[in-house]
Scaffold this motif. Structure first.
Motif, short mmCIF file in Angstrom:
data_model
loop_
_atom_site.label_atom_id
_atom_site.label_comp_id
_atom_site.label_asym_id
_atom_site.label_seq_id
_atom_site.Cartn_x
_atom_site.Cartn_y
_atom_site.Cartn_z
N THR A 15 -0.90 43.76 -17.00
CA THR A 15 0.20 42.84 -17.13
C THR A 15 -0.19 41.67 -18.02
O THR A 15 -1.29 41.16 -17.92
CB THR A 15 0.58 42.29 -15.73
N SER A 16 0.75 41.22 -18.86
CA SER A 16 0.50 39.99 -19.60
C SER A 16 0.93 38.82 -18.74
O SER A 16 1.60 38.97 -17.74
CB SER A 16 1.28 40.00 -20.92
N GLY A 17 0.55 37.62 -19.12
CA GLY A 17 0.89 36.45 -18.32
C GLY A 17 0.02 36.28 -17.11
O GLY A 17 0.43 35.69 -16.12
N VAL A 18 -1.21 36.75 -17.18
CA VAL A 18 -2.13 36.72 -16.04
C VAL A 18 -2.88 35.39 -16.01
O VAL A 18 -3.37 34.91 -17.02
CB VAL A 18 -3.16 37.87 -16.13
N TRP A 19 -2.93 34.80 -14.83
CA TRP A 19 -3.75 33.63 -14.56
C TRP A 19 -5.05 34.14 -13.93
O TRP A 19 -5.01 34.95 -13.01
CB TRP A 19 -3.06 32.70 -13.58
N THR A 20 -6.19 33.66 -14.41
CA THR A 20 -7.48 34.08 -13.85
C THR A 20 -8.03 32.95 -13.01
O THR A 20 -8.13 31.80 -13.47
CB THR A 20 -8.46 34.45 -14.97
N LEU A 21 -8.39 33.27 -11.79
CA LEU A 21 -8.88 32.28 -10.83
C LEU A 21 -10.32 32.61 -10.45
O LEU A 21 -10.61 33.74 -10.06
CB LEU A 21 -8.00 32.30 -9.58
N PHE A 22 -11.19 31.63 -10.58
CA PHE A 22 -12.56 31.72 -10.08
C PHE A 22 -12.67 30.71 -8.95
O PHE A 22 -12.23 29.56 -9.09
CB PHE A 22 -13.57 31.34 -11.17
N ALA A 23 -13.23 31.11 -7.82
CA ALA A 23 -13.38 30.21 -6.67
C ALA A 23 -14.76 30.38 -6.07
O ALA A 23 -15.30 31.49 -6.03
CB ALA A 23 -12.30 30.53 -5.63
N ASP A 24 -15.34 29.26 -5.62
CA ASP A 24 -16.67 29.32 -5.02
C ASP A 24 -16.85 28.12 -4.09
O ASP A 24 -16.05 27.18 -4.11
CB ASP A 24 -17.76 29.32 -6.09
#
Length: 155
Positions: A15-24
């Motif tokens: 899918t286009s319009g993807v938000w990428t989230l990194f969490a730690d």
């Protein structure tokens, strides 16, 4: 909602319009911290270092995940690809590992309810080496001391 199995193609390939989230998370003897990095579809990067009350390592991992997903939702994200270096959290979300402790069960329920807000999402386990920036933010949050605030304050 889509919780792609680990072997499936990550959501960003579908899918286009993807938000990428990194969490730690990070913690020391006195306090804990969370780090969140959110990358918008246009490539803008949002960074957060959060000081929180002292939690266990696993509790803090879930808190970071929840904080990041709520930030993404609040900013209008519809499709998220979450990247997390906690194999335990990723496998609990997929149902591969059981959650025996009541606290972990409550966190898992909260995380599993969040995807209903999104059109599509996935969570992928990544090596710690790929989570360096968000780890630095989490360490910043855990080492920050705020004068005039209760030691349990969220900053």
């Amino acid at each position: 909602m889509s919780l792609a199995a680990k072997e499936e193609v990550p959501v960003s390939k579908m899918t286009s319009g993807v938000w990428t989230l990194f969490a730690d998370e990070a913690f020391n003897v006195k306090r804990s911290g969370l780090g969140v990095v959110l990358i918008t579809p246009s490539g803008e990067t949002l960074r957060q270092a959060i000081k929180i009350i002292s939690l266990t390592n696993n509790d803090a991992e879930y808190e970071a995940l929840v904080a990041g997903m709520e930030l993404a939702w609040g900013l209008g994200s519809k499709v998220n690809e979450v990247k997390c270096d906690s194999q335990l959290v990723v496998n609990q979300v997929y149902g591969i590992f059981d959650t025996k402790e009541e606290c972990m069960q409550q966190y898992l329920k909260k995380v599993q309810a969040l995807p209903a807000r999104f059109k599509e999402w996935s969570i992928i386990h990544i090596p710690r080496e790929e989570n360096v920036e968000v780890d630095a933010l989490a360490n910043l949050g855990s080492s920050t001391e705020m004068k005039g605030f209760d030691s349990d304050a969220v900053v």
